[in-house]
Design an enzyme around this catalytic site. Structure first.
Site, mmCIF file in Angstrom:
data_model
loop_
_atom_site.group_PDB
_atom_site.id
_atom_site.type_symbol
_atom_site.label_atom_id
_atom_site.label_comp_id
_atom_site.label_asym_id
_atom_site.label_seq_id
_atom_site.Cartn_x
_atom_site.Cartn_y
_atom_site.Cartn_z
ATOM 1 N N HIS A 316 0.835 -1.206 0.000
ATOM 2 C CA HIS A 316 0.000 0.000 0.000
ATOM 3 C C HIS A 316 0.866 1.251 0.000
ATOM 4 O O HIS A 316 2.084 1.185 -0.131
ATOM 5 C CB HIS A 316 -0.932 -0.029 1.225
ATOM 6 C CG HIS A 316 -2.365 0.217 0.912
ATOM 7 N ND1 HIS A 316 -2.882 1.475 0.779
ATOM 8 C CD2 HIS A 316 -3.399 -0.631 0.685
ATOM 9 C CE1 HIS A 316 -4.182 1.396 0.502
ATOM 10 N NE2 HIS A 316 -4.521 0.123 0.447
ATOM 11 N N ASP A 317 0.217 2.374 0.165
ATOM 12 C CA ASP A 317 0.700 3.745 0.061
ATOM 13 C C ASP A 317 2.203 3.930 -0.159
ATOM 14 O O ASP A 317 3.014 3.721 0.737
ATOM 15 C CB ASP A 317 0.328 4.495 1.347
ATOM 16 C CG ASP A 317 -1.155 4.550 1.576
ATOM 17 O OD1 ASP A 317 -1.688 5.650 1.701
ATOM 18 O OD2 ASP A 317 -1.801 3.478 1.643
#
Length: 533
Positions: A316-317
């Site tokens: 993620h991110d």
């Protein structure tokens, strides 16, 4: 710069040239992608036309669509021996027990009354944790140091931790083959936090329910289960091991996580991006099989992720430079097998098998760009095979996408998606489906996750066969380029289906692509002026 959500950009007067520019830009950003050659200056672009809502269908130079087979990263160095060589057996390691309060590595788990109350109740008092400091430590060392009420050997080589374990900066915890199983007590609120170096080699890590004398299998998502988190500046290495029943539905507590500190903590601590290798291991019944956040150069290779709850593998991110290779991911109960989401860039998803997951097999999501998805086998998933949401400039090469319940390959609000030598067959709906969607009225955070309502693709080689509704359907594309594609669909004599106005040009497309075996550009004509009038 991103356009406002819902606003459609103009198509190029020479759509082929636009695609060439996009490919050139991608080559600069991602060394594993070879750009197509520039247009020969002697070639003439399609003539500009009067304003109309129609699309032009033209043949284009084949050379423009050529790409060499992508170069894959060398995986030969990611071995158990290489992991062993990384272990720093620095003498002087020590084991101490301290209060959990006021410890940077634990603030995310004791912040607020509710989370603090969790550990007060489980430990029947002010919560404490076991800290590994100063050097190299093993579970055997911990058992020799602490009373059985905190950490004990329950049978030869099997250890039960009844407090959280914290590996401090500069320290190393090694759980090796002399440990048959390291068990983390669910009842007592045990978990593992790595702020230094943490190794699992030829062993097991199990979230343990003492009342059942067995793994803490999922009962409900909100119930605490032990987990492992590796923070900013740390390194986590897992080789030849089995991890079971970790994680629950709470921040940074998902299962096995490699994650930067939260923004407020990171502003003060200024830690480098975390990293690690997870190789040749098995991850079973986790809330998330794997999660990372702002991590770099993580290697996830040769593992099995089975029967995990929400996701199998979920980088993620702003994670980048990831290698997700040769894994088998199946039986994910709620969502996707493999997903990268929110600016996960410049990474490789290669030679994996992802099947029998609740939703899609592989997903690229929320502005994840310059990724290579190649040579994967994606089949029998209950939604799409490969899904691309709001993630432009990605290359899919040589994947086999078979017998998925919905679309084989689906792309939404994504441009310059290049699909080379893929097989998409026997899927419930469309072999390849591209569409736009206005997400403005959803709960999406438009500042955090902007999008453009536009789609374009280049499709070269491969096969689209025996898909339920059609081999190929594109809704309102900026451009579509097709060459050397086998398209077979028993339910449609035309063998190809476009949404909207493109359906009217179907005969021309098939004449160029199938009968004359030329490369085809399908390009919108918008606000253009016929210079000959």
């Amino acid at each position: 710069m991103k356009q406002p959500p819902g606003k459609l950009k103009r198509g190029c007067a020479a759509g082929l040239l636009c695609s060439g520019l996009l490919l050139g830009a991608l080559q600069l950003a991602a060394p594993w992608v070879q750009a197509a050659p520039a247009l020969d200056s002697g070639k003439t672009a399609p003539r500009a036309l009067k304003e109309t809502s129609n699309y032009t269908v033209t043949s284009v130079p084949v050379e423009q669509l050529h790409l060499d087979e992508p170069k894959l990263p060398d995986l030969s160095g990611y071995t158990a021996a290489a992991v062993e060589a990384k272990i720093e057996r620095t003498p002087g390691g020590k084991v101490v027990v301290r209060r959990m309060l006021q410890q940077d590595a634990l603030k995310d788990f004791i912040g607020g009354n509710e989370r603090l109350r969790e550990w007060v109740q489980r430990q029947n008092g002010m919560p404490h944790a076991i800290f590994i400091e100063g050097g190299y430590v093993t579970p055997q060392d911990i058992a020799k140091t602490l009373p059985d009420s905190q950490f004990r050997e329950v049978e030869p080589g099997v250890y039960l931790a009844r407090l959280p374990l914290v590996v401090a900066q500069g320290a190393t915890l090694h759980v090796g083959k002399d440990t048959k199983d390291l068990r983390l007590s669910q009842e007592r609120g045990s978990f593992v936090v790595n702020d230094g170096q943490l190794f699992f080699t030829d062993t097991r890590l199990t979230a343990w329910r003492e009342a059942d004398n067995g793994p803490a299998s999922l009962r409900k998502g909100s119930e605490f289960r032990p987990f492992l988190v590796s923070w900013g500046g740390s390194e986590l290495y897992v080789s030849g091991s089995v991890f079971t029943s970790l994680g629950y539905d709470n921040s940074k507590s998902y299962g096995v996580s490699i994650t930067q500190y939260t923004p407020g903590m990171q502003a003060r601590l200024k830690r480098p991006e975390p990293t690690g290798w997870l190789i040749d291991s098995e991850f079973v019944d986790h809330w998330y099989g794997f999660y990372c956040y702002e991590a770099e150069n993580v290697v996830i290779k040769g593992n099995t992720y089975r029967d995990n709850i929400v996701y199998g593998i979920d980088p993620h991110d702003r994670s980048h430079g990831l290698i997700i290779a040769e894994n088998t991911v199946y039986g994910t109960r709620k969502k996707h097998g493999i997903i990268i989401s929110r600016e996960v860039d410049d990474s490789w998803i290669i030679n994996n098998k992802s099947y029998a997951n609740k939703l899609s097999g592989i997903v690229l999501d929320r502005n994840s760009v310059r990724n290579l998805v190649a040579y994967n086998e994606v089949y029998q998933n209950q939604s799409d095979g490969i899904t691309i949401y709001e993630s432009s400039d990605n290359l899919l090469w040589g994947n086999k996408v078979l017998n998925n319940a919905r679309h084989g390959i689906r792309l939404r609000n994504s441009t310059n998606i290049r699909l080379y030598e893929n097989i998409s067959a026997a899927n419930g709906l469309t072999g390849i489906y591209g569409h736009i969607k206005d997400l403005s009225d959803t709960d999406r955070d438009l500042e955090l996750d902007p999008f453009d309502t536009e789609v374009s693709l280049i499709l070269v080689g491969g096969k689209l066969a025996a898909n339920g509704s059609s081999p190929l359907s594109i809704d309102s594309p900026l451009s579509v380029e097709l060459y050397r594609v086998d398209m077979l669909a028993p339910s449609k004599s035309t063998g190809i289906s476009f949404a909207g106005i493109l359906g009217e040009r179907q005969d021309e497309i098939l004449d160029l692509l199938v009968r004359r075996k030329l490369a085809v550009l399908i390009d919108p004509v918008e606000n253009q002026v016929d210079l000959h009038n």
